[in-house]
Design an enzyme around this catalytic site. Structure first.
Site, PDB file in Angstrom:
ATOM      1  N   ASP A   1       0.836  -1.213   0.000  1.00  0.00           N
ATOM      2  CA  ASP A   1       0.000   0.000   0.000  1.00  0.00           C
ATOM      3  C   ASP A   1       0.866   1.257   0.000  1.00  0.00           C
ATOM      4  O   ASP A   1       0.359   2.370  -0.120  1.00  0.00           O
ATOM      5  CB  ASP A   1      -0.989  -0.008   1.171  1.00  0.00           C
ATOM      6  CG  ASP A   1      -0.305  -0.082   2.521  1.00  0.00           C
ATOM      7  OD1 ASP A   1       0.941  -0.201   2.578  1.00  0.00           O
ATOM      8  OD2 ASP A   1      -1.024  -0.010   3.540  1.00  0.00           O
ATOM      9  N   SER A   2       2.205   1.072   0.080  1.00  0.00           N
ATOM     10  CA  SER A   2       3.119   2.208  -0.107  1.00  0.00           C
ATOM     11  C   SER A   2       2.927   2.822  -1.496  1.00  0.00           C
ATOM     12  O   SER A   2       3.390   3.932  -1.750  1.00  0.00           O
ATOM     13  CB  SER A   2       4.572   1.759   0.075  1.00  0.00           C
ATOM     14  OG  SER A   2       4.859   0.629  -0.715  1.00  0.00           O
TER      15      SER A   2
ATOM     16  N   ASP B   1      -1.331  -6.166  -0.525  1.00  0.00           N
ATOM     17  CA  ASP B   1      -1.540  -5.528   0.784  1.00  0.00           C
ATOM     18  C   ASP B   1      -3.013  -5.216   1.022  1.00  0.00           C
ATOM     19  O   ASP B   1      -3.665  -4.603   0.167  1.00  0.00           O
ATOM     20  CB  ASP B   1      -0.777  -4.191   0.816  1.00  0.00           C
ATOM     21  CG  ASP B   1       0.288  -4.156   1.885  1.00  0.00           C
ATOM     22  OD1 ASP B   1       0.344  -5.087   2.716  1.00  0.00           O
ATOM     23  OD2 ASP B   1       1.080  -3.193   1.874  1.00  0.00           O
TER      24      ASP B   1
ATOM     25  N   GLU C   1      -1.472  -5.684   8.209  1.00  0.00           N
ATOM     26  CA  GLU C   1      -0.707  -4.994   9.257  1.00  0.00           C
ATOM     27  C   GLU C   1      -1.385  -5.166  10.614  1.00  0.00           C
ATOM     28  O   GLU C   1      -2.600  -5.052  10.726  1.00  0.00           O
ATOM     29  CB  GLU C   1      -0.620  -3.487   8.943  1.00  0.00           C
ATOM     30  CG  GLU C   1       0.295  -3.167   7.800  1.00  0.00           C
ATOM     31  CD  GLU C   1       0.498  -1.663   7.608  1.00  0.00           C
ATOM     32  OE1 GLU C   1       0.142  -0.869   8.515  1.00  0.00           O
ATOM     33  OE2 GLU C   1       1.012  -1.288   6.547  1.00  0.00           O
TER      34      GLU C   1
ATOM     35  N   GLU D   1       9.006  -4.560  10.363  1.00  0.00           N
ATOM     36  CA  GLU D   1       9.477  -3.284   9.809  1.00  0.00           C
ATOM     37  C   GLU D   1      10.042  -2.370  10.898  1.00  0.00           C
ATOM     38  O   GLU D   1       9.386  -2.117  11.917  1.00  0.00           O
ATOM     39  CB  GLU D   1       8.312  -2.574   9.083  1.00  0.00           C
ATOM     40  CG  GLU D   1       8.717  -1.240   8.485  1.00  0.00           C
ATOM     41  CD  GLU D   1       7.734  -0.696   7.472  1.00  0.00           C
ATOM     42  OE1 GLU D   1       6.795  -1.418   7.095  1.00  0.00           O
ATOM     43  OE2 GLU D   1       7.923   0.462   7.047  1.00  0.00           O
TER      44      GLU D   1
HETATM   45  O1  KIV Z   1       3.587  -1.232   1.570  1.00  0.00           O
HETATM   46  C1  KIV Z   1       4.769  -1.595   1.621  1.00  0.00           C
HETATM   47  O2  KIV Z   1       5.600  -1.244   0.764  1.00  0.00           O
HETATM   48  C2  KIV Z   1       5.175  -2.449   2.721  1.00  0.00           C
HETATM   49  C3  KIV Z   1       6.637  -2.709   2.897  1.00  0.00           C
HETATM   50  C4  KIV Z   1       7.310  -1.501   3.411  1.00  0.00           C
HETATM   51  C5  KIV Z   1       6.898  -3.891   3.730  1.00  0.00           C
HETATM   52  O3  KIV Z   1       4.363  -2.908   3.450  1.00  0.00           O
END
Ligand code: KIV
Length: 262
Positions: A42-43, A81, A112, A179
């Site tokens: 989700d980044s 995610d 998460e 993380e």
């Molecule tokens: O969303 C993401 O990129 C992540 C990584 C930082 C593990 O969850």
């Protein structure tokens, strides 16, 4: 790589490599590499859409990007995610989100946190969908943390993360992202779990590593947190190439005779 390989890798002491991927053209490139796993994280809300946190990712956004990555990387294990609050609105909406990501092409979902959602995690696993956990600095809780800060620095917080890690394993997760925690905590969690850990800023003892693709390619030259290694000078390379093209167009050096139709 499939779900069974994660456990095998931990048993064999072979590290797992994971990198984020959000779009078709980078998926096409990554499909040709040795990388083990692609994470449609989700980044992408920040990296691809310019938001200031991952809170802005939606299920539709995630499913669109997962589908693009799957089209570009048919051979890779893809992690999708679950976005902000998608597991906190009851079982029905959570399962709708899982369905959207799996039907878009994910091989599993990543969730998460642990507190208050272990039952949902267990239900997703029982439904036949592999779940990867994510603890430590969980960016969807950035407001509660007061910023993107290393987690588990004091004894109490470290014990809480260790306990949560055992709980997500108990809920049926097949792997766990850790993380931004001290390297020693990364080691302890890794040693005390049967499932593999994949670290980002969690030291060298985890069973694998994950980085954001654009970060490791140096697409933002100024972004260099302690845990990050730049494997390319992407920002400079792209800017130089575009400036070169611009100069060629302005000077009449592009196109050449060989680049024209007769
Ligand atoms: O969303 C993401 O990129 C992540 C990584 C930082 C593990 O969850």
């Amino acid at each position: 790589m499939n779900i069974l390989d994660f456990a095998k890798r931990k048993c064999a002491g072979e590290n797992i490599s994971m990198v984020t991927c959000y779009d078709f053209w980078s998926a096409r490139i990554l499909n040709q590499t040795d990388i083990d796993t692609l994470l449609v994280g989700d980044s992408l809300a920040m990296v691809m859409h310019g938001y200031d946190s991952t809170v802005h990712a939606t299920v539709d956004m995630m499913a669109t990007h997962v589908a693009a990555v799957r089209r570009g990387a048919p051979d890779k294990f893809v992690v999708g995610d679950m976005p902000f609050l998608s597991v906190r609105k009851g079982l029905g909406p959570a399962m709708d989100a899982v369905m959207a990501l799996m039907q878009a092409g994910s091989n599993c979902v990543k969730i998460e946190g642990a507190d208050g959602q272990l039952d949902v995690m267990a239900h997703i696993v029982e439904s036949g969908v592999p779940v990867m956990g994510h603890l430590g600095l969980t960016p969807q809780s950035v407001e509660a943390f007061g910023g993107h800060k290393v987690q588990g620095r004091n004894e109490g917080d470290a014990a809480q993360i260790l306990q949560a890690a055992k709980a997500v394993q108990e809920a049926g997760c097949f792997a766990l992202v850790l993380e931004c925690v001290p390297a020693e905590l990364g080691r302890m969690v890794t040693e005390q779990l049967d499932i593999p850990t994949i670290g980002i800023g969690a030291g060298a003892s985890t069973n694998g590593q994950v980085l954001v693709l654009h970060d490791m390619l140096g697409m933002d030259a100024g972004f260099k947190p302690k845990f990050l290694r730049h494997y390319a000078a992407g920002e400079r390379t792209v800017a130089d190439a575009v400036n070169h093209y611009h100069a060629d167009v302005v000077n009449g050096a592009f196109p050449s005779a060989a680049e024209m139709y007769a």
